[in-house]
Design a protein around this motif. Structure first.
Motif, PDB file in Angstrom:
ATOM      1  N   CYS A 210       0.832  -1.200   0.000  1.00  0.00           N
ATOM      2  CA  CYS A 210       0.000   0.000   0.000  1.00  0.00           C
ATOM      3  C   CYS A 210       0.871   1.256   0.000  1.00  0.00           C
ATOM      4  O   CYS A 210       1.766   1.385   0.851  1.00  0.00           O
ATOM      5  N   PHE A 211       0.579   2.166  -0.921  1.00  0.00           N
ATOM      6  CA  PHE A 211       1.279   3.438  -1.031  1.00  0.00           C
ATOM      7  C   PHE A 211       0.343   4.551  -0.565  1.00  0.00           C
ATOM      8  O   PHE A 211      -0.805   4.621  -1.011  1.00  0.00           O
ATOM      9  N   LYS A 212       0.828   5.410   0.307  1.00  0.00           N
ATOM     10  CA  LYS A 212       0.078   6.603   0.710  1.00  0.00           C
ATOM     11  C   LYS A 212       0.548   7.779  -0.143  1.00  0.00           C
ATOM     12  O   LYS A 212       1.711   8.158  -0.095  1.00  0.00           O
ATOM     13  N   VAL A 213      -0.391   8.334  -0.901  1.00  0.00           N
ATOM     14  CA  VAL A 213      -0.071   9.410  -1.837  1.00  0.00           C
ATOM     15  C   VAL A 213      -0.764  10.685  -1.366  1.00  0.00           C
ATOM     16  O   VAL A 213      -1.990  10.697  -1.208  1.00  0.00           O
ATOM     17  N   PRO A 214      -0.017  11.759  -1.119  1.00  0.00           N
ATOM     18  CA  PRO A 214      -0.647  13.015  -0.677  1.00  0.00           C
ATOM     19  C   PRO A 214      -1.636  13.536  -1.711  1.00  0.00           C
ATOM     20  O   PRO A 214      -1.361  13.545  -2.907  1.00  0.00           O
ATOM     21  N   LYS A 215      -2.787  13.976  -1.232  1.00  0.00           N
ATOM     22  CA  LYS A 215      -3.816  14.496  -2.122  1.00  0.00           C
ATOM     23  C   LYS A 215      -3.463  15.899  -2.613  1.00  0.00           C
ATOM     24  O   LYS A 215      -2.781  16.663  -1.943  1.00  0.00           O
ATOM     25  N   GLU A 243       7.875  -1.953  -7.550  1.00  0.00           N
ATOM     26  CA  GLU A 243       8.707  -0.872  -8.081  1.00  0.00           C
ATOM     27  C   GLU A 243       8.050  -0.223  -9.296  1.00  0.00           C
ATOM     28  O   GLU A 243       8.113   1.002  -9.466  1.00  0.00           O
ATOM     29  N   ALA A 244       7.388  -1.031 -10.135  1.00  0.00           N
ATOM     30  CA  ALA A 244       6.672  -0.467 -11.280  1.00  0.00           C
ATOM     31  C   ALA A 244       5.592   0.494 -10.813  1.00  0.00           C
ATOM     32  O   ALA A 244       5.415   1.585 -11.371  1.00  0.00           O
ATOM     33  N   THR A 245       4.861   0.098  -9.763  1.00  0.00           N
ATOM     34  CA  THR A 245       3.815   0.958  -9.225  1.00  0.00           C
ATOM     35  C   THR A 245       4.407   2.233  -8.638  1.00  0.00           C
ATOM     36  O   THR A 245       3.879   3.334  -8.857  1.00  0.00           O
ATOM     37  N   ASN A 246       5.489   2.096  -7.906  1.00  0.00           N
ATOM     38  CA  ASN A 246       6.123   3.256  -7.282  1.00  0.00           C
ATOM     39  C   ASN A 246       6.616   4.244  -8.342  1.00  0.00           C
ATOM     40  O   ASN A 246       6.403   5.462  -8.244  1.00  0.00           O
ATOM     41  N   LYS A 247       7.272   3.737  -9.370  1.00  0.00           N
ATOM     42  CA  LYS A 247       7.779   4.599 -10.429  1.00  0.00           C
ATOM     43  C   LYS A 247       6.631   5.284 -11.183  1.00  0.00           C
ATOM     44  O   LYS A 247       6.683   6.485 -11.485  1.00  0.00           O
ATOM     45  N   ALA A 248       5.582   4.513 -11.490  1.00  0.00           N
ATOM     46  CA  ALA A 248       4.445   5.093 -12.208  1.00  0.00           C
ATOM     47  C   ALA A 248       3.755   6.159 -11.364  1.00  0.00           C
ATOM     48  O   ALA A 248       3.408   7.239 -11.858  1.00  0.00           O
ATOM     49  N   LEU A 249       3.545   5.874 -10.083  1.00  0.00           N
ATOM     50  CA  LEU A 249       2.928   6.848  -9.186  1.00  0.00           C
ATOM     51  C   LEU A 249       3.782   8.106  -9.065  1.00  0.00           C
ATOM     52  O   LEU A 249       3.256   9.228  -9.045  1.00  0.00           O
ATOM     53  N   THR A 250       5.084   7.930  -8.976  1.00  0.00           N
ATOM     54  CA  THR A 250       5.991   9.072  -8.851  1.00  0.00           C
ATOM     55  C   THR A 250       5.896   9.970 -10.073  1.00  0.00           C
ATOM     56  O   THR A 250       5.793  11.203  -9.956  1.00  0.00           O
ATOM     57  N   LEU A 251       5.893   9.357 -11.252  1.00  0.00           N
ATOM     58  CA  LEU A 251       5.821  10.145 -12.479  1.00  0.00           C
ATOM     59  C   LEU A 251       4.480  10.857 -12.597  1.00  0.00           C
ATOM     60  O   LEU A 251       4.425  12.057 -12.916  1.00  0.00           O
ATOM     61  N   VAL A 252       3.397  10.152 -12.310  1.00  0.00           N
ATOM     62  CA  VAL A 252       2.077  10.768 -12.392  1.00  0.00           C
ATOM     63  C   VAL A 252       1.953  11.894 -11.379  1.00  0.00           C
ATOM     64  O   VAL A 252       1.423  12.971 -11.682  1.00  0.00           O
ATOM     65  N   GLU A 300      12.955   8.331 -10.353  1.00  0.00           N
ATOM     66  CA  GLU A 300      13.425   7.800  -9.083  1.00  0.00           C
ATOM     67  C   GLU A 300      12.222   7.682  -8.151  1.00  0.00           C
ATOM     68  O   GLU A 300      11.644   8.689  -7.764  1.00  0.00           O
ATOM     69  N   PRO A 301      11.808   6.461  -7.798  1.00  0.00           N
ATOM     70  CA  PRO A 301      10.599   6.298  -6.994  1.00  0.00           C
ATOM     71  C   PRO A 301      10.728   6.986  -5.642  1.00  0.00           C
ATOM     72  O   PRO A 301      11.768   6.891  -4.979  1.00  0.00           O
ATOM     73  N   LYS A 302       9.663   7.697  -5.246  1.00  0.00           N
ATOM     74  CA  LYS A 302       9.757   8.520  -4.034  1.00  0.00           C
ATOM     75  C   LYS A 302       8.833   8.089  -2.914  1.00  0.00           C
ATOM     76  O   LYS A 302       8.937   8.586  -1.802  1.00  0.00           O
ATOM     77  N   PHE A 303       7.899   7.178  -3.184  1.00  0.00           N
ATOM     78  CA  PHE A 303       6.908   6.846  -2.169  1.00  0.00           C
ATOM     79  C   PHE A 303       7.344   5.630  -1.359  1.00  0.00           C
ATOM     80  O   PHE A 303       7.926   4.675  -1.892  1.00  0.00           O
ATOM     81  N   THR A 304       7.077   5.671  -0.078  1.00  0.00           N
ATOM     82  CA  THR A 304       7.259   4.497   0.772  1.00  0.00           C
ATOM     83  C   THR A 304       5.971   3.699   0.784  1.00  0.00           C
ATOM     84  O   THR A 304       4.897   4.211   0.503  1.00  0.00           O
ATOM     85  N   TYR A 305       6.089   2.419   1.109  1.00  0.00           N
ATOM     86  CA  TYR A 305       4.892   1.600   1.129  1.00  0.00           C
ATOM     87  C   TYR A 305       4.931   0.632   2.302  1.00  0.00           C
ATOM     88  O   TYR A 305       5.992   0.305   2.842  1.00  0.00           O
ATOM     89  N   THR A 306       3.761   0.207   2.707  1.00  0.00           N
ATOM     90  CA  THR A 306       3.612  -0.787   3.754  1.00  0.00           C
ATOM     91  C   THR A 306       3.073  -2.066   3.151  1.00  0.00           C
ATOM     92  O   THR A 306       2.448  -2.067   2.088  1.00  0.00           O
TER      93      THR A 306
END
Length: 308
Positions: A210-215, A243-252, A300-306
């Motif tokens: 699970c990634f927490k993404v600031p709104k 990692e694919a999810t993290n990179k995609a989320l970071t770019l978006v 460069e992926p920036k989000f942490t996940y649990t």
């Protein structure tokens, strides 16, 4: 850059704005893909804007273009298929059958399905699409599907209110649709997560992250279509799902924040005047062309996940 990056993107199209194929094509092209874009509808703009005009492709139209034209006529070999908005059950069923056949012929084909049904508790597509999507995901050997929270609830018949309910829904999804290799659930709002963030969950058969993404306090049209395209890109580049999810989320996230900054500038032409206090727009069209420098840069992926 790996060889073989030709994708058939089957989605909606708008003349003005960036949703569906307009949200996917340029970012994929800019990152090295040859995109064949098949438009399932042609609208003046996103229907969420209130007023729009346009027309829909029929199921026969879509079957003929894909089957008779692209596959049998030209013999094109695709490395990926991205399936988004389909306006009716007949078109969805026909396209699903054709792509499922491609998948059986080529085990390396990446098939990404965004099951566009509704959002925020509202079904805005015909109800008869739900069983078609369920059947597709059950039998179609899909590489990745990207439902939002409401669509995930429709696919699993479970209400998602917190992290525990999310995990039960994901476990149920894998039980119901064992041929789906990867799952990314977007735009989750859970009561045990602060309202300042939303959750994106990714899961294969083994683990859920699970990634927490600031709104950002604005509504973006097309962000989900953009994310699905970037997930496809990252999977094709060989990244594992987290990692694919993290990179995609970071770019978006980068593109959305730049979009919002540009929209704020447009919305507040005199931001430093005491007579014109800053206000925020309610909706934003993606600024993909103005974000091309972000699309070009390494991610460069920036989000942490649990892990649930």
């Amino acid at each position: 850059m790996p060889l073989g990056k030709k994708v058939l993107s089957i989605q909606s199209h708008v003349v003005h704005g960036y949703v569906g194929n307009k949200a996917a094509t340029f970012p994929l092209q800019y990152r090295g893909w040859d995109v064949d874009a098949l438009n399932t509808v042609e609208f003046s703009n996103h229907p969420g804007n209130g007023k729009f005009s346009g027309f829909k492709a029929t199921g026969d139209d879509l079957r003929d273009i894909i089957g008779k034209g692209l596959l049998d006529g030209l013999g094109i070999k695709y490395d990926a298929v991205l399936l988004g908005y389909l306006p009716d059950a007949d078109g969805l069923q026909g396209v699903a059958e054709l792509v499922a056949k491609l998948r059986t012929q080529d085990a390396n084909l990446i098939w990404v399905v965004d099951p566009v049904l509704g959002d925020n508790g509202v079904l805005y597509m015909p109800l008869e699409l739900v069983p078609v999507y369920k059947n597709m995901l059950k039998h179609g050997d899909v590489t990745l599907t990207t439902p939002n929270q409401f669509e995930m609830e429709l696919l699993t018949d479970l209400h998602i209110v917190d992290s525990g309910a999310l995990l039960r829904s994901i476990e149920t999804f894998h039980m119901l649709y064992p041929k789906v290799q990867n799952l990314v659930v977007t735009s989750l709002q859970l009561r045990d997560i602060p309202e300042s963030s939303f959750v994106v969950a990714c899961s294969d058969f083994k683990t859920t992250h699970c990634f927490k993404v600031p709104k950002i306090d604005v509504s973006f049209s097309g962000s989900g279509d953009f994310l699905s395209a970037m997930l496809l890109h990252m999977l094709k580049d060989g990244y594992k799902l987290p990692e694919a999810t993290n990179k995609a989320l970071t770019l978006v996230d980068k593109v959305l924040r730049w979009t919002f900054e540009l929209a704020m500038r447009d919305h507040n032409p005199s931001p430093h005047s005491p007579h014109n206090p800053q206000t925020s727009p309610k909706t934003c069209e993606l600024r993909l062309i103005e974000s091309r420098h972000l699309l070009r840069d390494p991610v460069e992926p920036k989000f942490t996940y649990t892990t649930l």
